[in-house]
Structure formats: structure tokens, C-alpha cells
Enzyme design. Structure first.
Site, mmCIF file in Angstrom:
data_model
loop_
_atom_site.group_PDB
_atom_site.id
_atom_site.type_symbol
_atom_site.label_atom_id
_atom_site.label_comp_id
_atom_site.label_asym_id
_atom_site.label_seq_id
_atom_site.Cartn_x
_atom_site.Cartn_y
_atom_site.Cartn_z
ATOM 1 N N HIS A 89 40.068 -2.309 -23.047
ATOM 2 C CA HIS A 89 39.244 -3.461 -22.972
ATOM 3 C C HIS A 89 39.822 -4.765 -23.635
ATOM 4 O O HIS A 89 40.774 -4.495 -24.172
ATOM 5 C CB HIS A 89 37.802 -3.167 -23.872
ATOM 6 C CG HIS A 89 36.886 -2.136 -23.287
ATOM 7 N ND1 HIS A 89 35.761 -2.178 -23.611
ATOM 8 C CD2 HIS A 89 36.919 -1.304 -22.359
ATOM 9 C CE1 HIS A 89 35.161 -1.164 -22.717
ATOM 10 N NE2 HIS A 89 35.900 -0.531 -22.259
ATOM 11 N N GLU A 91 39.017 -7.069 -25.651
ATOM 12 C CA GLU A 91 38.862 -6.940 -27.155
ATOM 13 C C GLU A 91 39.657 -6.118 -27.950
ATOM 14 O O GLU A 91 40.567 -6.506 -28.872
ATOM 15 C CB GLU A 91 37.427 -6.703 -27.628
ATOM 16 C CG GLU A 91 36.560 -7.772 -27.202
ATOM 17 C CD GLU A 91 35.866 -7.264 -25.739
ATOM 18 O OE1 GLU A 91 34.730 -7.424 -25.554
ATOM 19 O OE2 GLU A 91 36.367 -6.330 -25.103
ATOM 20 N N CYS A 119 31.375 -4.086 -26.341
ATOM 21 C CA CYS A 119 30.476 -2.898 -26.267
ATOM 22 C C CYS A 119 30.712 -2.139 -27.583
ATOM 23 O O CYS A 119 31.151 -2.631 -28.673
ATOM 24 C CB CYS A 119 31.249 -1.992 -25.441
ATOM 25 S SG CYS A 119 32.926 -1.307 -25.946
ATOM 26 N N CYS A 122 34.424 -1.773 -29.103
ATOM 27 C CA CYS A 122 35.127 -2.756 -29.154
ATOM 28 C C CYS A 122 34.259 -3.381 -30.434
ATOM 29 O O CYS A 122 35.017 -3.864 -31.458
ATOM 30 C CB CYS A 122 34.953 -3.803 -28.291
ATOM 31 S SG CYS A 122 35.956 -3.108 -26.810
#
Length: 189
Positions: A89, A91, A119, A122
Site C-alpha cells: 500500500h 502508506e 486501512c 496502514c
């Protein structure tokens, strides 16, 4: 505490000229001064540029930029499909790059700008990294771990909390996501 920006229309003004290359990491200099909340639109414009790069590579268009004391520590965009890695991801990739850049796993005093609400995975990583603020564009009603489905960064039972600001770059982030998913459906409305 979750905040919404006072003037989200300023996002459009801040976007011009803010597109930097994803591999350019400026040197960190603590003498450059603090990152002020009034600069949120400028930093989000860079996260939106990262999201656009992700979309052009067939990735879900999410981008992230990590800033401390007015300097970019790292930027990244989603690479889950490219790397065949569900943890790639934006992040997390940005957190890893920032920690590597600093030579330390804690990112105290840092602000994370991300186009979509982090999410749970993260948000947990951001809590472990001890970031000061998380600024995002749009909520993620299916996976959002900051305000939509959970409040990981705001949970006072954890040893670290962070300020959460939503709605910065909201229109642009929403359009990137909608255009991406429209294209997957073959352009259907």
C-alpha cells in the site's frame, strides 16, 4: 480528533507545479521549519500526483507523501498488483522509505498525506511509526481504519495517537478512484 479543512476549494489552487518525481527524495534538513496545516493542500497535491502515477500503472490510484518539518521524507503509490504483494500500500511503502531515509523506525513529528483513508493495516503501521498527523482525501467505507470502520489512530488505549484530518483534496481523490474503477468496468457509468 478528526478535522475537516476549512476551505477545501483551495486544493485546486495548490496543485499547479507540485508534481515531483517519485524517486526524488530531498535531503532532510530540520532547519527548514515546521510543516504548517495551511500547507496541507500543497502536500496533498503531491500525494495526488503519486495516486495518478499508480492509476497509470494499472494500480488502484492511492498515493502518499510523508513530510516532517517542511520537507518530504518519502512518497509512494500503491504497488500491490505490480509486486503481487497485498501489503504494498502507498502508506506502508512511504513509511518504509521514510524510516530507511532517517535510519530510524520512528517518524515522530511527521505528517502523512494520503489520498484515501488508511486501512487498518496502514493505520496500525502509522501508529507504530508514531506519526503526528494523518491527512487524507476521501473515506474508505469498506476498509477505512481511521474513521470509517475504526478509529485506530484515535484510540486512547494505544500508546500513541495521531491527529486525523479528512477532506483535503477530496474531489480530486474521488475522481481518480471513480475514473479507475469505471475503466475496469469498461467505461460504464
Amino acid at each position: 480528533m478528526v478535522h475537516r479543512p476549512k476551505d477545501p476549494d483551495r486544493d485546486r489552487e495548490a496543485r499547479s507545479g507540485a508534481d515531483l518525481q517519485g524517486s526524488d527524495l530531498p535531503e532532510f534538513n530540520p532547519d527548514d521549519g515546521p510543516c504548517e496545516p495551511t500547507q496541507d493542500q500543497e502536500w496533498m497535491a503531491q500525494a495526488l500526483a503519486e495516486a495518478s502515477r499508480a492509476g497509470s500503472q494499472g494500480e488502484v490510484p492511492i498515493g502518499a507523501v510523508i513530510v516532517r518539518e517542511g520537507r518530504v521524507l518519502a512518497r509512494a503509490h500503491n504497488l500491490t498488483r505490480t509486486r503481487q504483494d497485498p501489503t504494498a500500500h502507498a502508506e506502508l511503502l512511504a513509511v518504509r522509505r521514510a524510516a530507511r531515509f532517517l535510519g530510524y523506525q520512528r517518524l515522530e513529528g511527521s505528517v502523512v498525506y494520503t489520498t484515501v483513508e488508511p486501512c487498518f493495516m496502514c493505520a496500525g503501521a502509522l501508529a507504530h511509526a508514531r506519526v503526528r498527523r494523518v491527512v487524507f482525501g476521501i473515506r474508505d467505507p469498506k476498509f477505512g481504519g481511521c474513521v470509517s470502520l475504526g478509529r485506530v489512530l484515535l484510540d486512547s488505549s494505544l500508546n500513541h495517537t495521531a491527529e486525523v484530518v479528512e477532506g483535503v483534496g477530496e474531489d480530486e481523490a474521488r475522481e481518480l478512484m471513480q475514473a479507475f474503477f469505471r475503466s475496469l468496468r469498461g467505461g460504464a457509468g
